[in-house]
Write an enzyme that holds these catalytic residues in place. Sequence first.
Site, PDB file in Angstrom:
ATOM      1  N   GLU A   1       0.807  -1.229   0.000  1.00  0.00           N
ATOM      2  CA  GLU A   1       0.000   0.000   0.000  1.00  0.00           C
ATOM      3  C   GLU A   1       0.840   1.280   0.000  1.00  0.00           C
ATOM      4  O   GLU A   1       0.473   2.278   0.609  1.00  0.00           O
ATOM      5  CB  GLU A   1      -0.994  -0.050   1.159  1.00  0.00           C
ATOM      6  CG  GLU A   1      -1.953  -1.231   0.997  1.00  0.00           C
ATOM      7  CD  GLU A   1      -3.089  -1.281   1.994  1.00  0.00           C
ATOM      8  OE1 GLU A   1      -3.183  -0.369   2.830  1.00  0.00           O
ATOM      9  OE2 GLU A   1      -3.869  -2.245   1.939  1.00  0.00           O
TER      10      GLU A   1
ATOM     11  N   GLU B   1     -13.685  -9.205   7.637  1.00  0.00           N
ATOM     12  CA  GLU B   1     -12.367  -8.687   8.022  1.00  0.00           C
ATOM     13  C   GLU B   1     -11.778  -9.680   9.025  1.00  0.00           C
ATOM     14  O   GLU B   1     -12.436 -10.043   9.992  1.00  0.00           O
ATOM     15  CB  GLU B   1     -12.523  -7.295   8.655  1.00  0.00           C
ATOM     16  CG  GLU B   1     -11.259  -6.721   9.276  1.00  0.00           C
ATOM     17  CD  GLU B   1     -10.125  -6.524   8.267  1.00  0.00           C
ATOM     18  OE1 GLU B   1     -10.295  -5.749   7.322  1.00  0.00           O
ATOM     19  OE2 GLU B   1      -9.075  -7.181   8.437  1.00  0.00           O
TER      20      GLU B   1
ATOM     21  N   HIS C   1      -8.824  -8.001   0.499  1.00  0.00           N
ATOM     22  CA  HIS C   1      -8.049  -6.790   0.813  1.00  0.00           C
ATOM     23  C   HIS C   1      -6.840  -7.176   1.667  1.00  0.00           C
ATOM     24  O   HIS C   1      -6.900  -8.119   2.453  1.00  0.00           O
ATOM     25  CB  HIS C   1      -8.917  -5.753   1.527  1.00  0.00           C
ATOM     26  CG  HIS C   1      -9.699  -4.931   0.550  1.00  0.00           C
ATOM     27  ND1 HIS C   1      -9.687  -3.567   0.537  1.00  0.00           N
ATOM     28  CD2 HIS C   1     -10.466  -5.316  -0.496  1.00  0.00           C
ATOM     29  CE1 HIS C   1     -10.426  -3.127  -0.462  1.00  0.00           C
ATOM     30  NE2 HIS C   1     -10.919  -4.162  -1.112  1.00  0.00           N
ATOM     31  N   GLU C   2      -5.755  -6.445   1.437  1.00  0.00           N
ATOM     32  CA  GLU C   2      -4.462  -6.706   2.096  1.00  0.00           C
ATOM     33  C   GLU C   2      -3.911  -8.120   1.885  1.00  0.00           C
ATOM     34  O   GLU C   2      -3.282  -8.679   2.782  1.00  0.00           O
ATOM     35  CB  GLU C   2      -4.528  -6.424   3.622  1.00  0.00           C
ATOM     36  CG  GLU C   2      -4.877  -5.024   3.998  1.00  0.00           C
ATOM     37  CD  GLU C   2      -6.372  -4.764   4.018  1.00  0.00           C
ATOM     38  OE1 GLU C   2      -7.132  -5.696   4.268  1.00  0.00           O
ATOM     39  OE2 GLU C   2      -6.769  -3.622   3.742  1.00  0.00           O
TER      40      GLU C   2
ATOM     41  N   GLU D   1      -7.190  -6.092  -3.426  1.00  0.00           N
ATOM     42  CA  GLU D   1      -6.676  -4.740  -3.236  1.00  0.00           C
ATOM     43  C   GLU D   1      -5.177  -4.794  -3.505  1.00  0.00           C
ATOM     44  O   GLU D   1      -4.739  -4.539  -4.621  1.00  0.00           O
ATOM     45  CB  GLU D   1      -7.003  -4.262  -1.825  1.00  0.00           C
ATOM     46  CG  GLU D   1      -6.657  -2.812  -1.593  1.00  0.00           C
ATOM     47  CD  GLU D   1      -6.821  -2.423  -0.140  1.00  0.00           C
ATOM     48  OE1 GLU D   1      -7.301  -1.326   0.109  1.00  0.00           O
ATOM     49  OE2 GLU D   1      -6.443  -3.211   0.755  1.00  0.00           O
TER      50      GLU D   1
ATOM     51  N   GLU E   1      -8.922   4.665  -1.042  1.00  0.00           N
ATOM     52  CA  GLU E   1      -9.189   4.928   0.376  1.00  0.00           C
ATOM     53  C   GLU E   1      -8.111   5.782   1.027  1.00  0.00           C
ATOM     54  O   GLU E   1      -8.372   6.459   2.025  1.00  0.00           O
ATOM     55  CB  GLU E   1      -9.349   3.608   1.133  1.00  0.00           C
ATOM     56  CG  GLU E   1      -8.070   2.786   1.190  1.00  0.00           C
ATOM     57  CD  GLU E   1      -8.250   1.416   1.852  1.00  0.00           C
ATOM     58  OE1 GLU E   1      -9.373   0.891   1.828  1.00  0.00           O
ATOM     59  OE2 GLU E   1      -7.259   0.889   2.380  1.00  0.00           O
TER      60      GLU E   1
HETATM   61  C1  NOJ Z   1      -8.975  -2.034   4.867  1.00  0.00           C
HETATM   62  C2  NOJ Z   1      -9.712  -2.197   3.598  1.00  0.00           C
HETATM   63  O1  NOJ Z   1      -8.902  -1.861   2.503  1.00  0.00           O
HETATM   64  C3  NOJ Z   1     -10.939  -1.352   3.661  1.00  0.00           C
HETATM   65  O2  NOJ Z   1     -11.615  -1.398   2.434  1.00  0.00           O
HETATM   66  C4  NOJ Z   1     -11.800  -1.833   4.784  1.00  0.00           C
HETATM   67  O3  NOJ Z   1     -12.890  -0.970   4.890  1.00  0.00           O
HETATM   68  C5  NOJ Z   1     -11.045  -1.828   6.099  1.00  0.00           C
HETATM   69  N1  NOJ Z   1      -9.815  -2.497   5.951  1.00  0.00           N
HETATM   70  C6  NOJ Z   1     -11.826  -2.480   7.213  1.00  0.00           C
HETATM   71  O4  NOJ Z   1     -11.959  -3.845   6.944  1.00  0.00           O
HETATM   72 CA    CA Z   2      -6.342  -1.608   2.463  1.00  0.00          CA
END
Ligand code: NOJ
Ligand code: CA
Length: 704
Positions: free
Chosen positions: A176, A417, A485-486, A504, A510
């Site tokens: 990132e 998450e 993501h991540e 991502e 973001e």
């Molecule tokens: C990071 C993610 O990139 C984002 O999209 C998400 O809202 C937050 N983490 C919380 O999960």
């Molecule tokens: Ca992220």
Amino acid sequence: MIFKKACIYILCFTTFQSSLAQSKKAASVSIGKISLQFTLDESGKPAYSVSFNQKPFILSSALGFSLDCDSIFYKDFIMTGSEEKSVDENWQPVWGELKNIRNHYKQLVVHLVKQNSPYRLLDIVFRVFEDGVGFRYEFPGQPGLKYFIVKDELTHFNLTGDHQAFWIPGDYDTNEYPYTTCALSTIDNKQLVESSTAIAVRVAPDRYAVQTPLLLKTAEGLYINIHEAALVDYAAMQLHVDGATDQLSARLVPDAVGNKAYLHAPFHTPWRTIIVSDKATDILSSKMILNLNDPSAIANTSWIKPMKFVGVWWEMQTDKSTWSYSDFPDSINAEGKLIPNKKHGANTVNVKRYIDFAAANGIQGVLVEGWNTGWEDWFGNWKENVFDFVTPYPDFDVNDIKDYANRKGVQIIMHNETSGSATNYERQMDTAFRFMNDHGYHSVKTGYVGKIIPRGEHHDGQWMINHYLRAIKRAAYYQVMIDEHEPVRPTGLQRTYPNFMASEAARGNEYNAFADGNQPEHETILPFTRLMGGPMDYTPGIFKLNHYSRDSSRRVHTTLAKQLALYVTLYSPLQMVADLPENYAGHMDAFQFIKDVPTDWDDTRILEAEPGDYILIARKQKNGNAWFIGAITDEHRREMTADLSFLEKGKSYEATLYEDADNADWLQNPEAYRIRKIKVDQSSQLILKLAPGGGAAVSIKPLF
Ligand code: NOJ
Ligand code: CA
């Protein structure tokens, strides 16, 4: 018995060894402008070199390994033979940028054996395409190499000069970062890593290491992209830059005890990929990485459907609401229940508002984040049991929302998450997917913010590479599409697992919400780097470009027209429509482009591109005759010409142009746009005027 087998093996080997005195020491293969040379030097060290138009651009570069059982598994080899074959075939992706993909290559397999007992075998497979080269190591099943550990992979990429590089740090846990453009010899990531405090986890011990895909440009104007394809059961490859010698060498991300990969022969590594052209546009149209991945492992793909989605998301990113229901985990009333903070975004009323907006505008999905318990202390504690992925907060009525979404013909997108606690997710995964099946969720956005558990593992190490794929395969079993993501950056595995829609693994939109954001050139570099491996969930479509945060310095570093263009220039089969319904309300004329733009294509033309400067792409919708164009620029004002000769001969079309207004500027006046309609045909050229940090989006629909 074992003794007898070993004797026969050694006997056979001694017999052929005598004939190896004059064994081959080189092989080469070429297609079009690309040729590859394999050599074995006097000390039995394998190496390769690659030329473009007869000119070497990868000079003789080492191959091999340091293994736990053989620290010099890069020399004392003899070549026992080689094989060649040609392949020219077409295949159809389940979704993507093209209807048909041509896979045309020549393959060279080189068989090597070590000169001394236990005479370990190694094959190296090279595939030469019209746009580059892929190669991988194969460890055949053999008595002398069964279970083994990779201490280091020693693959090198020896360059011909101090090329310009578009890079982010070689970090074990994150992609990132903003991109830096500089000469290879001046790469040093230390300061950037230290100052990037908005990134949750940063581990980049080698200040001279960079992430792949790495884009290089030579002084002669050659573009070189180095990455990997089909990363399975192995650690991600980063590159160490030796600025003094113009050499790059593979660095595998280590595990908790410092090893790189635990293997069991027969095994093959991921492909190391080198895409090359003297035209930047060719780099973006290359399908080599997809071609190096296996065909779909999912037989029935009818449930996999690209789509756009809105989400209860940007409002949390911009601090209007929260993921958590309470402000603190110990905000508990006399009955032991959480005391609401009255700012919880994922409440039934608010979710319905997004469902209504999606239904009214033909957007298929609604992502809801912060719907499940655990957000009060989800991050930063390296805590293992964070979420259970099935228990909603009291103000999120799962069944009511499910029925409401069903009635409105909208899908809810699940959010899982993990907070980096992969062990917890592994234990809960089946329960989570069953919950999705029971409640009509067909897709999930996963997340790995935080330090990984198993503790000591990294996001890009072998353990996590296996975890991401396990999640993709389990999701496929439950017919769920996945957006990570991540995670590690993608390597074309979406061909094999087409339910792996997007990820991502880069600096998304973001960062404009919670940090100093992405510079205007960012989106002109992403397609040449991160997107080479697969689609990105970048979350475009922000219309309110400043004053959305309590911190007035926060802003999106683009114009509104450029946000539209990103739907074309940053390909993803899942595209977020990221802003809040109320921010679209005043601009429904511009929103029409988002309603119209597809997420799946029959054809793609990269019309113009230069990393760090501009991109102009035209795409033809899937199963239809409409075309869509996206043009973006960096911080400079620019005029671009879209030649429409790709349109069907004899047909007239109506083009709707969504452009920056004359006085638009990402910094001073980002929301100024104009819309005009004109009649066009195959002979037309569209002159597009892009503001600083701006863009243009065009839809072209047949008139009859
Ligand atoms: C990071 C993610 O990139 C984002 O999209 C998400 O809202 C937050 N983490 C919380 O999960
Ligand atoms: Ca992220």
